[in-house]
Design a protein around this motif. Structure first.
Motif, PDB file in Angstrom:
ATOM      1  N   GLU A 270       0.804  -1.224   0.000  1.00 27.12           N
ATOM      2  CA  GLU A 270       0.000   0.000   0.000  1.00 27.12           C
ATOM      3  C   GLU A 270       0.834   1.269   0.000  1.00 27.12           C
ATOM      4  O   GLU A 270       0.395   2.303  -0.487  1.00 27.12           O
ATOM      5  CB  GLU A 270      -0.916  -0.001   1.232  1.00 27.12           C
ATOM      6  N   GLU A 271       2.045   1.178   0.556  1.00 28.16           N
ATOM      7  CA  GLU A 271       2.870   2.386   0.660  1.00 28.16           C
ATOM      8  C   GLU A 271       4.291   2.000   1.045  1.00 28.16           C
ATOM      9  O   GLU A 271       4.579   0.855   1.403  1.00 28.16           O
ATOM     10  CB  GLU A 271       2.287   3.327   1.712  1.00 28.16           C
ATOM     11  N   VAL A 272       5.172   2.990   0.968  1.00 30.10           N
ATOM     12  CA  VAL A 272       6.548   2.810   1.425  1.00 30.10           C
ATOM     13  C   VAL A 272       6.544   2.874   2.945  1.00 30.10           C
ATOM     14  O   VAL A 272       5.845   3.697   3.548  1.00 30.10           O
ATOM     15  CB  VAL A 272       7.460   3.903   0.834  1.00 30.10           C
ATOM     16  N   SER A 273       7.313   2.005   3.586  1.00 27.20           N
ATOM     17  CA  SER A 273       7.369   1.977   5.041  1.00 27.20           C
ATOM     18  C   SER A 273       7.858   3.317   5.580  1.00 27.20           C
ATOM     19  O   SER A 273       8.834   3.887   5.080  1.00 27.20           O
ATOM     20  CB  SER A 273       8.312   0.859   5.507  1.00 27.20           C
ATOM     21  N   ALA A 274       7.174   3.807   6.610  1.00 27.40           N
ATOM     22  CA  ALA A 274       7.564   5.078   7.213  1.00 27.40           C
ATOM     23  C   ALA A 274       8.895   4.976   7.942  1.00 27.40           C
ATOM     24  O   ALA A 274       9.613   5.957   8.085  1.00 27.40           O
ATOM     25  CB  ALA A 274       6.482   5.551   8.180  1.00 27.40           C
ATOM     26  N   LYS A 275       9.247   3.767   8.399  1.00 27.45           N
ATOM     27  CA  LYS A 275      10.481   3.579   9.161  1.00 27.45           C
ATOM     28  C   LYS A 275      11.672   3.211   8.286  1.00 27.45           C
ATOM     29  O   LYS A 275      12.823   3.463   8.657  1.00 27.45           O
ATOM     30  CB  LYS A 275      10.267   2.508  10.233  1.00 27.45           C
ATOM     31  N   ASP A 276      11.417   2.606   7.146  1.00 29.01           N
ATOM     32  CA  ASP A 276      12.504   2.177   6.271  1.00 29.01           C
ATOM     33  C   ASP A 276      12.063   2.365   4.818  1.00 29.01           C
ATOM     34  O   ASP A 276      11.276   1.565   4.293  1.00 29.01           O
ATOM     35  CB  ASP A 276      12.855   0.709   6.535  1.00 29.01           C
ATOM     36  N   PRO A 277      12.547   3.409   4.148  1.00 29.14           N
ATOM     37  CA  PRO A 277      12.101   3.705   2.773  1.00 29.14           C
ATOM     38  C   PRO A 277      12.472   2.638   1.748  1.00 29.14           C
ATOM     39  O   PRO A 277      11.996   2.686   0.620  1.00 29.14           O
ATOM     40  CB  PRO A 277      12.802   5.037   2.462  1.00 29.14           C
TER      41      PRO A 277
ATOM     42  N   HIS B  12       6.065  -6.537   5.523  1.00 28.82           N
ATOM     43  CA  HIS B  12       7.072  -5.627   4.966  1.00 28.82           C
ATOM     44  C   HIS B  12       8.015  -6.439   4.084  1.00 28.82           C
ATOM     45  O   HIS B  12       8.450  -7.533   4.461  1.00 28.82           O
ATOM     46  CB  HIS B  12       7.891  -4.965   6.077  1.00 28.82           C
ATOM     47  N   PHE B  13       8.353  -5.883   2.925  1.00 28.96           N
ATOM     48  CA  PHE B  13       9.318  -6.563   2.055  1.00 28.96           C
ATOM     49  C   PHE B  13       9.958  -5.543   1.110  1.00 28.96           C
ATOM     50  O   PHE B  13       9.402  -4.476   0.848  1.00 28.96           O
ATOM     51  CB  PHE B  13       8.645  -7.682   1.249  1.00 28.96           C
TER      52      PHE B  13
END
Length: 473
Positions: free
Chosen positions: A422-429, A443-444
């Motif tokens: 759904e989106e890029v992780s806020a903690k790890d782009p 997450h992947f």
């Protein structure tokens, strides 16, 4: 959509257009865009309502901003299910008072469930006079008209309805959403269950189901606009259509939605255990588009406390329901809600709750301290549990549920799950984040171009509340 709904939408567009005209003049004077900040408290129903109002604000010419301090309009959509949420709202209103002294032209709007309580509205009128527009849950579609009245008169506008006039509560263009590829759809409003601790029936009203034709038309329009996943929302989706002659059951509605071309995945919440039918279980089993995830709030594992809560099921009947669901759909993911410290709860009752965690093997749980809500039967019950004691039980329950959740989600390691990032992780782009069909958060690493598309992900590690994996070639 009936003629009344078409007239309503036409009127909304007129009010939106007038607000936009006033905003364009102001932007020309200020030589900058106008900013709007929206803050949402509470459930997914509230989040969906806020999404609608955000789309209205965009149509009026506002740019959405995360910064309330620099906003020209601040809207707070409130929740009154728990005292903590109400306290946070009043705290935010206090901060806005100081901001408005520096920016007198800021418009402050407050709406939602809290506004359906007379005492709250009186408190705002008396102590928070900087609030410009106040409205409740039944007249969301009047937001453009109310805001225009404030813009034209400069006076405080208060519009609280005590009941709904219809199920037509959609105030915006459905093409304006947070995500282009997924959307929420209200299928009903209100609740008839009157759980003894819950204020929702008093602030959202009695249960009102939208006609299935109207829902199907909205889902079809969403699909044409590129939506692949829909989340069906209601306080108790299992009772959809109840009491309406000729209306579909919830299972029947799901079956029809599965036939909408372009829709690839269907979620729903929330389900009440007492109304979960064999028909629904069979439909979930038969239809691959329906996610194999069920949020089934148990609230307590004690039959005695469940009776006091007016939940209309027992520990034993809930366990039988879990057995049946897992027998029919072995790979289903079950999540739940718990309330700790309900009036009269003893250590024995609490141990029953711990037992239901071990029995049902939930893969996720929302766990809350009981919050006294004035106006509900539980607020005046004897045996209110001391806060310190309730907190201690909460910590024990969290420890237990987290351990079970980790064990259940660890079983997914080595499996391949179908995920829609759904989106890029806020903690790890470098990571994408999304949900699997079983509602697991995954997450992947992959390219942003995959966002909004379904992909297979090999699960490599469990982190209790989310999973780590890699895209399968």
């Amino acid at each position: 959509m009936d003629n009344n709904a078409e007239l309503l939408n036409c009127a909304q567009n007129i009010y939106i257009g007038k607000c936009r005209k006033l905003n364009l003049s102001r932007m020309e004077f200020l030589k900058r865009p106008l900013k709007a900040h929206v803050r949402t408290f509470g459930c997914q129903m509230n989040a969906h309502d806020s999404e609608k109002m955000e789309s209205v604000l965009k149509s009026m010419g506002y740019e959405l901003s995360e910064d309330a301090a620099r906003a020209d309009l601040v809207l707070m959509n409130t929740c009154c299910v728990r005292e903590n949420a109400e306290n946070r709202v009043f705290g935010n209103l206090g901060k806005l008072n100081f901001l408005k002294k520096d920016n007198p032209d800021m418009i402050v709007v407050i709406c939602g469930c809290m506004m359906q309580q007379d005492a709250v509205v009186e408190k705002i009128k008396k102590s928070y006079r900087h609030v410009d527009v106040i409205f409740g849950t039944y007249n969301l579609n009047r937001f453009p008209q109310l805001l225009l009245t404030r813009m034209e008169t400069g006076k405080q506008v208060i519009d609280i309805w005590k009941e709904a006039e219809s199920t037509e509560e959609e105030p915006c263009d459905i093409s304006l959403r947070h995500f282009r590829f997924k959307a929420s759809v209200n299928i009903m409003y209100g609740c008839d269950n009157f759980c003894s601790y819950c204020i929702v029936p008093y602030v959202r009203g009695r249960e009102r189901s939208r006609p299935h034709g109207e829902i199907l038309a909205e889902v079809a329009m969403l699909a044409q606009d590129g939506v692949k996943e829909v989340m069906l929302l209601g306080q108790n989706v299992n009772s959809y259509g109840g009491g309406i002659k000729g209306e579909l059951t919830f299972a029947g509605l799901l079956d029809r939605i599965c036939g909408v071309s372009g829709i690839e995945r269907i979620r729903f919440m929330t389900s009440h255990p007492k109304d979960l039918s064999d028909e629904l279980i069979s439909t979930m089993k038969a239809q691959p588009k329906i996610c194999k995830h069920l949020h089934l709030p148990v609230q307590s594992g004690s039959s005695r406390i469940l009776k006091a809560m007016n939940r209309k099921y027992t520990k034993e009947s809930y366990q039988s329901l879990v057995d049946n669901i897992k027998k029919q759909i072995p790979d289903i993911s079950l999540t739940t809600d718990f309330i700790v410290g309900f009036p009269g709860e003893t250590e024995e009752d609490f141990q029953d709750t711990c037992e239901i965690v071990k029995y049902a093997r939930f893969s996720g749980a929302f766990t809350f301290l009981y919050s006294k809500r004035i106006g509900t039967p539980a607020a005046s019950m004897e045996g209110q549990v001391p806060e310190e004691e309730a907190n201690e039980r909460l910590q024990r329950l969290l420890k237990l549920t987290n351990a079970v959740i980790y064990e259940e989600n660890s079983k997914l390691v080595g499996r391949t799950l179908r995920v829609m990032p759904e989106e890029v992780s806020a903690k790890d782009p470098s990571l994408l984040t999304g949900r699997a069909d079983n509602n697991a958060l995954v997450h992947f690493r992959s390219s942003e171009s995959l966002i909004g598309s379904f992909t297979d992900v090999l699960i490599e590690e469990c982190k209790t509340f989310y999973l780590m994996g890699s895209k399968k070639d």
